[in-house]
Design a protein around this motif. Structure first.
Motif, short mmCIF file in Angstrom:
data_model
loop_
_atom_site.label_atom_id
_atom_site.label_comp_id
_atom_site.label_asym_id
_atom_site.label_seq_id
_atom_site.Cartn_x
_atom_site.Cartn_y
_atom_site.Cartn_z
N ASP A 171 10.72 -48.43 81.82
CA ASP A 171 10.71 -49.74 81.17
C ASP A 171 11.61 -49.72 79.95
OD1 ASP A 171 9.67 -52.28 81.83
OD2 ASP A 171 8.36 -52.25 80.10
N GLN A 177 18.85 -57.77 75.74
CA GLN A 177 17.54 -58.41 75.82
C GLN A 177 17.32 -59.31 74.60
OE1 GLN A 177 15.39 -54.52 75.64
NE2 GLN A 177 14.03 -55.55 74.19
N GLN A 265 8.64 -52.59 84.46
CA GLN A 265 7.38 -53.34 84.52
C GLN A 265 7.65 -54.68 85.21
OE1 GLN A 265 6.03 -54.73 80.73
NE2 GLN A 265 3.96 -55.18 81.41
N ASP A 266 7.02 -54.89 86.35
CA ASP A 266 7.37 -56.07 87.15
C ASP A 266 6.64 -57.33 86.71
OD1 ASP A 266 4.82 -55.72 88.09
OD2 ASP A 266 5.36 -55.65 90.22
N ASN A 267 5.70 -57.22 85.79
CA ASN A 267 4.98 -58.41 85.34
C ASN A 267 5.23 -58.70 83.86
OD1 ASN A 267 3.66 -56.02 84.68
ND2 ASN A 267 1.62 -56.94 84.65
N ASN A 268 6.39 -58.29 83.37
CA ASN A 268 6.73 -58.51 81.96
C ASN A 268 6.99 -60.00 81.71
OD1 ASN A 268 8.39 -58.86 79.53
ND2 ASN A 268 8.54 -56.65 79.49
N THR A 269 6.23 -60.58 80.79
CA THR A 269 6.42 -61.99 80.43
C THR A 269 6.89 -62.14 78.99
OG1 THR A 269 4.07 -62.16 79.83
CG2 THR A 269 4.68 -62.76 82.08
N ASP A 270 7.10 -61.01 78.30
CA ASP A 270 7.49 -61.06 76.89
C ASP A 270 8.99 -61.23 76.70
OD1 ASP A 270 4.85 -60.69 76.08
OD2 ASP A 270 5.02 -58.51 76.14
N GLU A 272 12.46 -62.60 78.41
CA GLU A 272 13.00 -63.44 79.47
C GLU A 272 14.02 -62.68 80.33
OE1 GLU A 272 15.31 -67.77 79.99
OE2 GLU A 272 14.72 -67.04 78.01
N TRP A 274 13.61 -60.07 82.26
CA TRP A 274 13.50 -58.61 82.11
C TRP A 274 14.00 -57.87 83.35
CZ3 TRP A 274 13.39 -55.43 78.35
CH2 TRP A 274 12.83 -54.15 78.44
N GLU A 294 3.81 -52.14 88.78
CA GLU A 294 2.78 -52.89 88.06
C GLU A 294 2.21 -52.01 86.95
OE1 GLU A 294 -0.24 -54.36 90.59
OE2 GLU A 294 1.11 -55.57 91.82
N HIS A 297 3.71 -51.74 79.44
CA HIS A 297 5.01 -51.23 79.01
C HIS A 297 5.07 -49.71 79.06
CE1 HIS A 297 8.76 -50.93 76.93
NE2 HIS A 297 8.25 -50.51 75.79
#
Length: 322
Positions: A171, A177, A265-270, A272, A274, A294, A297
């Protein structure tokens, strides 16, 4: 009218007394927190147990933990602010060490390493890491780094390409970024640490390692060392350099012929885009692969088995293609 005026004056006096009481209570609270923090810091110093070995680097001491005796070497680099990197990497080290020689490096300001007054530029950090490996006689290795190690790793593989056999990101950060072109709240972190409020925040936040594969002794040592290193001058200087370090890394790319494996990390929402950012890093690589996982971080806390298995398979495929 007289009655109304008297009531208003009385209300104002009560309000002022209340405000004064709140201010006094806040001042007493801060004084107690400040005092407890000083006492705790001194007390905790004697409870820290040494691990690894100290290596002379630039006139100071850098702590390095080596585990495993495999023919191939993997060098682990931590993410920003990890209090005790060699202990934090323990789940991953335990999975890697039956197959490889694993070298967990604690940069200046981290773990049991000294601090430094040298500016925390990409070039300086990378030069120090390289010197530590040279002191250990390590000449050929895979770099495996978490989070901001993706930025320092870019600098490293371009500086010492002949020594690095592959780069593995856990990650890992990407130069473009979002949010890294902004000034960081260094002053706030220093205030929270010096005042003792950081200790209070950590206390009420609960155990960050609850449910993770760390024994109680290791968790306690990580807590003690994290408190010791909290917002120290070296890591605060590193934070101050985020903006320029990320900007300078934008001029770099991973060499096309360098095997590149990125666990993301496939569910990173922090952050944009990613996943897309990491896809951009591997698309031009001759031996590039992105593996979504999944988890949080710190993927190496919960997905170490998958990371090691995928890495071994990836390197076998690379060898077959050569």
């Amino acid at each position: 009218m007289r009655t109304g005026g008297w009531m208003m004056r009385r209300g104002i006096r009560i309000l002022l007394k209340t405000i004064g009481a709140v201010i006094i209570a806040a001042a007493l609270f801060m004084a107690v927190v400040f005092t407890i923090n000083i006492i705790s810091n001194k007390s905790e110093q004697g409870k820290i147990e040494p691990y690894g070995q100290l290596v002379p680097v630039d006139g100071k001491q850098m702590n390095v933990l080596i585990q495993g005796t495999g023919e191939e070497t993997i060098v682990l680099l931590p993410g920003y602010g990890t209090g005790a990197p060699a202990l934090d990497f323990k789940p991953l080290i335990d999975e890697l060490s039956p197959f490889y020689k694993v070298v967990a490096v604690e940069p200046f300001g981290y773990g049991l390493s000294d601090g430094t007054e040298k500016e925390r530029t990409n070039a300086n950090i990378v030069s120090e890491l390289h010197e530590a490996l040279q002191q250990l006689g390590i000449q050929r290795y895979t770099l495996m780094g978490h989070s901001i190690a993706g930025i320092y790793g870019l600098e490293y593989v371009n500086q010492y390409q002949d020594e690095v056999s592959a780069f593995v990101g856990i990650d890992s950060s990407v130069p473009t970024q979002g949010g890294m072109d902004e000034d960081q709240p260094v002053g706030l972190f220093k205030f929270l640490d010096k005042s003792g409020l950081m200790r209070v925040i950590k206390k009420v936040s609960g155990d960050p390692y609850a449910g993770l594969p760390f024994d109680d002794l290791t968790k306690e040592q990580m807590r003690l060392i994290a408190n010791k290193n909290s917002s120290n001058d070296t890591t605060m200087n590193e934070m101050e350099h985020f903006k320029v370090n990320f900007a300078s890394a934008q001029a770099l790319a991973f060499p096309k012929d360098l095997p590149l494996l990125l666990f993301v990390q496939d569910n990173n929402t922090d952050v944009e885009g990613w996943m897309t950012l990491h896809e951009g890093q591997v698309k031009d690589s001759l031996h590039g692969r992105l593996v979504p996982l999944e988890g949080g971080h710190y993927l190496h806390h919960t997905r170490s088995k998958e990371i090691v298995q995928d890495y071994r398979e990836f390197m076998d495929e690379v060898q077959q293609q050569k």
